[in-house]
Design an enzyme around this catalytic site. Structure first.
Site, PDB file in Angstrom:
ATOM      1  N   SER A  91      -9.732  -0.536   7.331  1.00 27.56           N
ATOM      2  CA  SER A  91      -9.193  -0.313   5.982  1.00 27.56           C
ATOM      3  C   SER A  91      -8.536  -1.524   5.326  1.00 27.56           C
ATOM      4  CB  SER A  91      -8.191   0.844   6.000  1.00 27.56           C
ATOM      5  OG  SER A  91      -8.872   2.070   6.002  1.00 27.56           O
ATOM      6  N   LYS A 117       0.843  -1.203   0.000  1.00 25.79           N
ATOM      7  CA  LYS A 117       0.000   0.000   0.000  1.00 25.79           C
ATOM      8  C   LYS A 117       0.874   1.249   0.000  1.00 25.79           C
ATOM      9  CE  LYS A 117      -3.830   1.993   2.728  1.00 25.79           C
ATOM     10  NZ  LYS A 117      -4.699   1.794   3.907  1.00 25.79           N
ATOM     11  N   SER A 170      -9.621   1.786   3.134  1.00 29.34           N
ATOM     12  CA  SER A 170      -8.780   2.553   2.242  1.00 29.34           C
ATOM     13  C   SER A 170      -7.800   1.683   1.439  1.00 29.34           C
ATOM     14  CB  SER A 170      -7.987   3.587   3.038  1.00 29.34           C
ATOM     15  OG  SER A 170      -7.096   2.937   3.929  1.00 29.34           O
TER      16      SER A 170
END
Lengths: 471, 99
Positions: A173, A74, A149
């Site tokens: 997330s 990420k 996210s």
């Protein structure tokens, strides 16, 4: 489980493919990254380096614990020498001088990092819609969000572009996008994985998490990545289990599971989710687990608690982005004006909204009424859960009230989007581990996640139980 | 609770942000709504409850107070938007008209 072609677990891949496994894995991954480009899962792909490393692994005689594991990272987890932006304009041009501890441990164990995954700006969002690089899209229907996210990470795992992806989980997330994309999303106990090198959002809630298609890969990653890190004072000083061994023979164990009544009776619960919960409660009973319904009267207070604590910590953490030392800088005649212009132009609206809310709850006159109240309520929750975990090995609840929502659904209604996190913020507020398992489908063919939680540092039990559901 | 222009300006100043036009009106509305949402905590009786400030269960130990290798200055300067060979450069701290 994913309806797309994905990799089997790493150990099976190595068994099936033999000595050239890392090389064929990289080439297949690169092909799929190209094939699914429209889903916008990757911001950067490190093709040549990945191929070189695979070649090198092939020539090495001794296999490493994560020999050729293909990993997506990420865009809020540092990899030395690579751009790192938290999907924000304000970090454009920044290259991380160091790697996150988790990244370093994965690399030492033979993992191949293949690129940076798209996400919501500073990990603030539930749909991967608020990214400087544009939205990531759900593989089951590109008009839907993949969740957020860590949306790009979930998409990459679901479509077999990687074996495993690293995400971060501050309020769900990792677990929520995992649920929306039909993969496993695991948030370890707070302190089990070092947060060094993770861009801070809300430091008492943030945790690096893992997305994968099977529990074996998660256990393999945890075995090398978990444990004490001198660079993170909140990392656990205790010895961590060998997770790979812990999940073997997982079917033998029987657990006492509490189903949280307020979640299955929740007013926003999608009928398909209700059916999925019912079905799995019955399957688990038949497998010999003891199931009871338990109450969590604080459920409706969790998102309010979370909104106060997360925004307060975010407003402090994000004060460091001022255009001085790195990233984007706006032109201005004075230093003060440069700060304001840089931050106003560099942050997206959702991030600014949260900084403003955090500033509000911490400002004099409102501090006691909001921030202190939230910290007190948080203690109530932690005490209540501690008691529940004295009676139950695991708690069971949906990961989300409903399947993935259309991109843009909450554009004018941010508050409603916050409520999507209602079932995931529990684990962050309490610091406990939680995992979302892709166990069901909606009538429209969209993935649904069911979530299990254990008490803090009972991660091996949680993973062992999870593995038993797929064997 | 309503967020008026004075409060918004005060908070924006503290956060070093600026809002104008449509953004400003939207933000006032959104923040009012979020505050209404979090006001739900007022229903709880928290009089006897101690705030929870640390989520870690273990005591945090400091490391020995010995110097370690910090980041190389050259690498730090490479990331700066504007620098010379030794320092990061920023616009003037004091406004010329104030001199």
């Amino acid at each position: 489980m994913s309806k797309f072609k994905t990799f089997p677990s790493l150990w099976r891949w190595l068994e099936e493919r033999g000595p050239k496994a890392p090389l064929s894995a990289v080439n297949i991954a690169l092909k799929r990254i190209e094939q699914f480009r429209d889903l916008n899962a990757f911001i950067d792909v490190w093709k040549e380096e990945a191929q070189q490393l695979a070649q090198q692994l092939v020539s090495e005689k001794r296999k490493k614990p994560l020999h050729g594991l293909i990993v997506g990272v990420k865009d809020n987890i540092a990899v030395a020498g690579k751009p790192l932006t938290a999907a924000s304009k304000i970090l454009q041009g920044y290259k991380s001088p160091f790697s996150a501890t988790v990244v370093e441990r994965l690399q030492e164990a033979g993992a191949i990092l293949i690129g940076r995954n798209n996400c919501d700006e500073f990990a603030m969002g539930s749909g991967n819609e608020y990214s400087y690089y544009g939205p990531a899209r759900n593989p089951y229907n590109p008009d839907l969000v993949p969740g957020g996210s860590s949306g790009g990470s979930a998409v990459a795992v679901a479509t077999g572009q990687v074996m495993v992806a690293l995400g971060s989980d501050t309020g769900g997330s990792v677990r929520q996008p995992a649920a929306y994309c039909g993969v496993i999303g695991y948030k370890p106990t707070y302190g089990l994985l070092s947060r060094y090198g993770l861009i801070a959002f809300a430091s008492s809630l943030d945790q690096i998490g893992i997305l994968a298609n099977n529990v074996e890969d998660i256990a393999a990653v945890m075995s090398v990545a978990a444990g004490k890190d001198p660079m993170d004072a909140t990392s656990t000083p205790s010895k961590t289990p060998n997770f790979v061994e812990e999940i073997i023979d997982s079917r033998q164990r029987k657990f006492k599971i509490g189903v949280i009544t307020e979640t299955v009776e929740h007013k926003d619960l999608h009928p398909d989710m209700a059916i999925a919960m019912e079905k799995w409660i019955s399957i688990l009973s038949k497998k010999g687990h003891e199931i009871e319904y338990v109450s969590l009267p604080l459920l409706d207070y969790l998102v309010p608690m979370y909104q106060i604590i997360a925004t307060a910590e975010a407003s402090a953490n994000l004060s460091r982005y001022d255009g001085v030392r790195y990233g984007y800088r706006a032109e201005a005649d004075t230093l003060e004006e440069m700060y304001i212009k840089t931050r106003t132009e560099g942050f997206g609206m959702e991030v600014k909204r949260r900084i403003m809310m955090g500033t509000f709850v911490l400002s004099s006159g409102f501090y006691d009424a909001y921030y202190m109240r939230a910290l007190k309520a948080r203690r109530l929750l932690v005490n209540y859960l501690n008691n529940l975990f004295k009676q139950y090995d695991l708690l069971m609840l949906p990961t989300t009230p409903a399947p993935a929502f259309p991109i843009g659904s909450f554009a004018q209604r941010p508050v409603e989007m916050y409520l999507v996190d209602v079932f995931t913020v529990i684990a962050n507020l309490a610091g406990t581990p939680a995992i979302s398992l892709p166990l069901a489908w909606s009538k429209d063919g969209l993935p649904l996640g069911i979530q299990f939680m254990s008490k803090a540092f009972d991660d091996a039990k949680l993973l062992s139980f999870s593995a038993s559901l797929f064997n | 609770m309503e967020i008026n222009d004075d409060l918004l300006d005060k908070l924006a100043f503290l956060a070093r942000l600026r809002f104008s036009g449509q953004d400003r009106e939207r933000l006032k509305q959104d923040m009012s709504q979020i505050i209404d949402l979090v006001n739900k905590l007022n229903e709880l009786n928290l009089d006897e409850v101690e705030p929870l400030t640390h989520i870690s269960q273990h005591l945090q130990e400091g490391r020995n107070d010995e110097p370690q290798n910090p980041l190389d200055k050259r690498i730090v300067l490479e990331n700066a938007p504007l620098s010379d060979s030794d320092y990061i450069k920023v616009p003037p701290v004091i406004n010329k008209s104030e001199e």
